[in-house]
Design an enzyme around this catalytic site. Structure first.
Site, PDB file in Angstrom:
ATOM      1  CG  ASP A  28      -9.090  -6.230  -0.359  1.00  0.00           C
ATOM      2  OD1 ASP A  28      -8.743  -5.148  -0.857  1.00  0.00           O
ATOM      3  OD2 ASP A  28     -10.102  -6.851  -0.743  1.00  0.00           O
ATOM      4  CB  SER A  29     -10.462  -3.392   4.703  1.00  0.00           C
ATOM      5  OG  SER A  29      -9.826  -2.238   4.201  1.00  0.00           O
TER       6      SER A  29
ATOM      7  CE1 TYR B  84     -19.303   3.715   1.160  1.00  0.00           C
ATOM      8  CE2 TYR B  84     -17.180   2.619   1.425  1.00  0.00           C
ATOM      9  CZ  TYR B  84     -18.238   3.004   0.621  1.00  0.00           C
ATOM     10  OH  TYR B  84     -18.242   2.692  -0.718  1.00  0.00           O
TER      11      TYR B  84
ATOM     12  CB  THR C 203      -0.922   0.044   1.238  1.00  0.00           C
ATOM     13  OG1 THR C 203      -1.814   1.152   1.123  1.00  0.00           O
ATOM     14  CG2 THR C 203      -0.121   0.206   2.516  1.00  0.00           C
ATOM     15  N   GLY C 204       0.293   2.366  -0.360  1.00  0.00           N
ATOM     16  CA  GLY C 204       1.000   3.633  -0.236  1.00  0.00           C
ATOM     17  C   GLY C 204       0.382   4.454   0.881  1.00  0.00           C
TER      18      GLY C 204
ATOM     19  CD  GLU D  80      -7.826  -5.518 -13.562  1.00  0.00           C
ATOM     20  OE1 GLU D  80      -9.036  -5.560 -13.812  1.00  0.00           O
ATOM     21  OE2 GLU D  80      -6.937  -5.740 -14.401  1.00  0.00           O
TER      22      GLU D  80
ATOM     23  CG  LEU E 274       2.253   7.935   4.200  1.00  0.00           C
ATOM     24  CD1 LEU E 274       2.663   9.393   4.330  1.00  0.00           C
ATOM     25  CD2 LEU E 274       3.494   7.049   4.103  1.00  0.00           C
TER      26      LEU E 274
ATOM     27  CG  HIS F  12     -12.461  -2.873   9.695  1.00  0.00           C
ATOM     28  ND1 HIS F  12     -12.656  -1.585  10.115  1.00  0.00           N
ATOM     29  CD2 HIS F  12     -12.083  -2.772   8.394  1.00  0.00           C
ATOM     30  CE1 HIS F  12     -12.405  -0.740   9.122  1.00  0.00           C
ATOM     31  NE2 HIS F  12     -12.049  -1.430   8.070  1.00  0.00           N
ATOM     32  NE  ARG F  13      -6.441  -1.501   7.652  1.00  0.00           N
ATOM     33  CZ  ARG F  13      -7.285  -0.556   7.236  1.00  0.00           C
ATOM     34  NH1 ARG F  13      -7.497   0.525   7.961  1.00  0.00           N
ATOM     35  NH2 ARG F  13      -7.939  -0.684   6.107  1.00  0.00           N
TER      36      ARG F  13
END
Length: 203
Positions: A70-71, A159, A9-10, A41, A12, A185-186
């Site tokens: 992924d979330s 959201y 990921t980018g 992708e 931060l 969740h994370r």
């Protein structure tokens, strides 16, 4: 010397969250953008598949162990949407995406009663030792709530201003960042990852 691990990921914010957990286990987290790696992708059909896809790609190009998450938001009344497409639900990207996604979600739910607006945030974190690692560590976390009728709160992103959590009796956007990190969740997926890493280290 700490073992470097690339984070697919980018973002931060994600780098900071992951770093705090992985530092305890001897890892130094590097964002893939620091290595000029773009995201592939996302063609998976589940959060796990997309996280694996991103981690394998980052590991392949960097030659390092990799971690990815992924979330998304899963709304029961919408058959699980926006789900895997949470970040691009309204079909736009960039700075306008979050607002457009929330606008579409409210539109899709405009005739849905409060009792039927249940939702959950899902996070899946995958960690690989190398591109072809046959036994990745997979950690998942969920938090449950409902979609409010109007946006509330100025914090957070995505959201958060629509996701009302009964646990704290407010939306995620009304929470301080430090409080959200405890129940998100994370945060829950990271807690599972920490336990799995500790168990693996002891075995």
């Amino acid at each position: 010397m700490k073992q470097k691990i690339v984070l697919a990921t980018g973002n931060l914010g994600k780098v900071k969250e992951m770093s705090d957990v992985l530092a305890d286990f001897g890892f130094e987290v590097i964002a893939q953008t620091e290595l000029n790696i773009e995201s592939p992708e996302e063609t998976g059909l589940t959060f796990v598949e997309n996280a694996l896809l991103k981690a394998r790609y980052a590991s392949k190009l960097s030659g390092l162990p990799a971690i990815a998450d992924d979330s998304g938001l899963v709304v029961k009344a919408l058959g699980g949407a926006p789900g895997l497409y949470s970040a691009r639900y309204a079909g736009v990207e960039g700075t306008e995406a979050d607002a457009k996604n929330r606008e579409k979600l409210l539109s899709e739910l405009h005739n849905v009663a409060q009792a039927e607006r249940q939702a959950k945030f899902v996070s899946c974190i995958v960690m690989l030792q190398h591109e072809h690692d046959p036994s990745p560590i997979i950690a998942e976390g969920e938090c449950y709530g409902e979609i409010s009728f109007t946006e509330k709160g100025e914090n957070g992103f995505g959201y958060d201003s629509l996701f009302f959590s009964p646990e704290v009796n407010c939306t995620f956007a009304e929470l301080e960042t430090s409080e959200k990190k405890k129940i998100s969740h994370r945060a829950r997926a990271l807690s599972v990852l920490k336990t799995k890493l500790a168990t693996k280290g002891a075995s």
